[in-house]
Write a protein that holds these residues in place. Structure first.
Motif, PDB file in Angstrom:
ATOM      1  N   LEU A 167       0.971  -1.211   0.042  1.00  0.00           N
ATOM      2  CA  LEU A 167      -0.105   0.077   0.118  1.00  0.00           C
ATOM      3  C   LEU A 167       0.712   1.311   0.152  1.00  0.00           C
ATOM      4  CD1 LEU A 167      -2.833   0.916   0.112  1.00  0.00           C
ATOM      5  CD2 LEU A 167      -2.829   0.970   2.619  1.00  0.00           C
ATOM      6  N   ALA A 168       2.023   1.337   1.004  1.00  0.00           N
ATOM      7  CA  ALA A 168       2.752   2.517   0.926  1.00  0.00           C
ATOM      8  C   ALA A 168       3.429   2.357  -0.405  1.00  0.00           C
ATOM      9  CB  ALA A 168       3.945   2.199   1.886  1.00  0.00           C
ATOM     10  N   VAL A 169       4.174   1.626  -1.171  1.00  0.00           N
ATOM     11  CA  VAL A 169       4.378   1.612  -2.216  1.00  0.00           C
ATOM     12  C   VAL A 169       3.682   2.208  -3.549  1.00  0.00           C
ATOM     13  CG1 VAL A 169       5.675   0.395  -4.162  1.00  0.00           C
ATOM     14  CG2 VAL A 169       6.316   0.037  -1.929  1.00  0.00           C
ATOM     15  N   ALA A 170       2.412   1.721  -3.524  1.00  0.00           N
ATOM     16  CA  ALA A 170       1.387   2.233  -4.507  1.00  0.00           C
ATOM     17  C   ALA A 170       1.170   3.698  -4.166  1.00  0.00           C
ATOM     18  CB  ALA A 170      -0.007   1.487  -4.400  1.00  0.00           C
ATOM     19  N   ALA A 171       0.541   4.041  -3.157  1.00  0.00           N
ATOM     20  CA  ALA A 171       0.242   5.627  -2.610  1.00  0.00           C
ATOM     21  C   ALA A 171       1.358   6.429  -3.066  1.00  0.00           C
ATOM     22  CB  ALA A 171       0.012   5.727  -1.305  1.00  0.00           C
ATOM     23  N   SER A 172       2.762   6.116  -2.552  1.00  0.00           N
ATOM     24  CA  SER A 172       3.846   7.060  -2.850  1.00  0.00           C
ATOM     25  C   SER A 172       4.252   7.137  -4.211  1.00  0.00           C
ATOM     26  CB  SER A 172       4.975   6.442  -2.024  1.00  0.00           C
ATOM     27  OG  SER A 172       5.416   5.213  -2.409  1.00  0.00           O
ATOM     28  N   GLY A 173       4.013   5.708  -5.085  1.00  0.00           N
ATOM     29  CA  GLY A 173       4.575   5.950  -6.453  1.00  0.00           C
ATOM     30  C   GLY A 173       3.500   6.792  -7.232  1.00  0.00           C
ATOM     31  N   ILE A 174       2.224   6.754  -6.803  1.00  0.00           N
ATOM     32  CA  ILE A 174       1.185   7.415  -7.586  1.00  0.00           C
ATOM     33  C   ILE A 174       1.622   9.126  -7.472  1.00  0.00           C
ATOM     34  CG2 ILE A 174      -1.091   8.182  -7.628  1.00  0.00           C
ATOM     35  CD1 ILE A 174      -2.026   5.390  -6.892  1.00  0.00           C
ATOM     36  N   VAL A 175       1.729   9.507  -6.013  1.00  0.00           N
ATOM     37  CA  VAL A 175       1.981  10.683  -5.770  1.00  0.00           C
ATOM     38  C   VAL A 175       3.205  11.288  -6.696  1.00  0.00           C
ATOM     39  CG1 VAL A 175       2.919  12.368  -4.019  1.00  0.00           C
ATOM     40  CG2 VAL A 175       1.026  10.818  -3.799  1.00  0.00           C
ATOM     41  N   ASN A 176       4.462  10.273  -6.435  1.00  0.00           N
ATOM     42  CA  ASN A 176       5.773  10.875  -7.269  1.00  0.00           C
ATOM     43  C   ASN A 176       5.441  10.950  -8.709  1.00  0.00           C
ATOM     44  OD1 ASN A 176       8.573  10.514  -7.677  1.00  0.00           O
ATOM     45  ND2 ASN A 176       8.319  10.577  -5.424  1.00  0.00           N
ATOM     46  N   ALA A 177       4.734  10.042  -9.416  1.00  0.00           N
ATOM     47  CA  ALA A 177       4.528  10.275 -10.832  1.00  0.00           C
ATOM     48  C   ALA A 177       3.601  11.490 -10.961  1.00  0.00           C
ATOM     49  CB  ALA A 177       3.685   9.062 -11.295  1.00  0.00           C
TER      50      ALA A 177
END
Length: 446
Positions: free
Chosen positions: A98-108
């Motif tokens: 969940l952390a990887v998905a949410a942070s990846g979306i924000v970073n993109a």
């Protein structure tokens, strides 16, 4: 990073206790973070969201990949604790995912100017490929929970080892995509021209407060991944605990739930609304943000009794089994460390003394100049406020629970020192953090 790796490789080989293992984990995670705060993300526009989301992304990936590799080794060696290790790692892997998905979306989102760039730019196509690989990994994790983990519990390791080994290979390929993504310029990255103010703040200078000073404080919003994800996780965990209690027929006061959720809502307002935006450019607004985080939010959160809820909702492990989350929380609440910091005198000194240290030394200017320092300052104000009000009005159990008269005495003794700080601050003629304010180009400040 080299120093952290050297410490891990040299001193952590013979670790045999949980305490030293946790310290080694902190050193390892700390070794991941320096590039986040010194690389290109820290110099980009909206660098606050970019840096925080990238740090969360790296920690999530490290825990996910490293934990899975450990479980595979344990299972391949046919150790008796393989099923227990996989069972305990499964919820941790879910949170890491969940952390990887949410942070990846924000970073993109920070780096892509529009949704269309996902399909038209090389950077966007690599993000898309990484997202597809991530979705497959999530599906494999779901299959683990449905099929291979029950089989591993029954003693069949082959299916788990094969699927997990393939998952590690896919993870390696995904990490390769991430490395390529870090070497690929984002769309229009070379054309972006940031002003000195934007480089310092991560966003453009907000408009003046004007004749209606409170209106822009609620219209100028800036996303902060640390507090956004933190408050969302805190709300989700709390509501899950309440649901578990009610599912088995136990009651939980609605007032505590309302207080907890209201505290999280006020946290969001204090850290992502105009209070956070103007808090970086106006000292008066910054002090308002400080007071809300240190004196309003903690009261609401402490009255929510999160530790009591966790102790009632978390399952107890069988006698003789390894400590679970409930047992670890109990040990933490009654540990020597918590016993020391929860002493009324210590909690009061941390609550009041830290304000004097921050604002009457050069520390304030140093923290404001660095995104990591600014985040640390906000989290510190919130943490010391939680500690103080837990001692004074707390419901949760702890090693030191002063009587009600003693709590009132602590509050009465603390109030004069807080008043002295406020009066001295308002009557001061020296500019606090002068070096920081002089760097900002505020055209509406005379």
């Amino acid at each position: 990073m080299a120093a952290a790796a050297a410490v891990i490789a040299t001193f952590c080989v013979g670790i045999g206790t949980a305490l030293w293992a946790r310290l080694a984990l902190l050193v390892a995670l700390a070794g991941l973070l320096p590039p986040v705060f010194t690389g290109h993300s820290s110099a980009a526009g909206n660098h606050g969201a970019a840096v925080t989301s990238l740090a969360l992304h790296l920690v999530g990936v490290a825990v996910w990949v490293g934990g899975l590799a450990f479980v595979v080794v344990v299972a391949a060696r046919r150790e008796d604790q393989a099923a227990d290790a996989a069972r305990r790692f499964s919820p941790l892997a879910a949170w890491a995912l969940l952390a990887v998905a949410a942070s990846g979306i924000v970073n993109a989102a920070v780096r892509l100017p529009s949704v269309g760039d996902v399909f038209t730019s090389p950077y966007g196509r690599m993000v898309l490929g990484k997202a597809m690989a991530f979705a497959v990994l999530g599906g494999i994790g779901w299959w683990h929970r449905r099929r291979t983990l029950p089989a591993l519990k029954e003693g069949s390791r082959r299916g788990f080892v094969r699927l997990a080994a393939g998952e590690l290979l896919l993870m390696a390929a995904t990490v390769g995509l991430a490395v390529g993504l870090s070497r690929t310029p984002a769309p229009d990255a070379g054309d972006a021209s940031l002003s000195p103010t934007e480089e310092l703040l991560g966003f453009s200078m907000p408009p003046p407060l004007g004749d209606f000073p409170w209106t822009p404080l609620f219209t100028q919003w800036h996303f902060d991944p640390l507090f956004a994800f933190g408050t969302a996780a805190a709300a989700l965990l709390y509501l899950t605990g309440v649901w578990k209690l009610r599912a088995r027929g136990d009651k939980w006061p609605a007032g505590r739930t309302i207080s907890w959720l209201l505290g999280l809502e006020v946290t969001v307002v204090a850290t992502m609304s105009g209070l956070a935006v103007y808090g970086k450019v106006l000292f008066s607004v910054h002090m308002g943000q400080h007071m809300i985080l240190a004196m309003t939010v903690p009261i609401l959160l402490v009255l929510g009794a999160p530790a009591t809820l966790a102790l009632r909702a978390l399952p107890a492990v069988p006698k003789g089994g390894p400590d679970g989350p409930r047992e670890m929380l109990m040990k933490l609440l009654h540990s020597r460390y918590v016993k020391v910091i929860s002493h009324p005198a210590v909690a009061s000194v941390l609550f009041i003394g830290s304000a004097y240290v921050v604002y009457y030394t050069s520390l304030f200017e140093t923290l404001m100049r660095n995104h990591l320092g600014h985040m640390f300052m906000l989290v510190h104000f919130l943490a010391v406020g939680l500690l103080f009000f837990w001692v004074v009005i707390g419901i949760d159990p702890g090693p030191r629970r002063p009587p009600y008269l003693g709590r009132l005495f602590v509050l009465i003794l603390t109030m004069p020192f807080h008043s002295w700080f406020s009066i001295s601050l308002m009557s001061s003629t020296a500019l606090i953090g002068e070096g920081w304010w002089s760097l900002l180009d505020r055209p509406w400040v005379e």
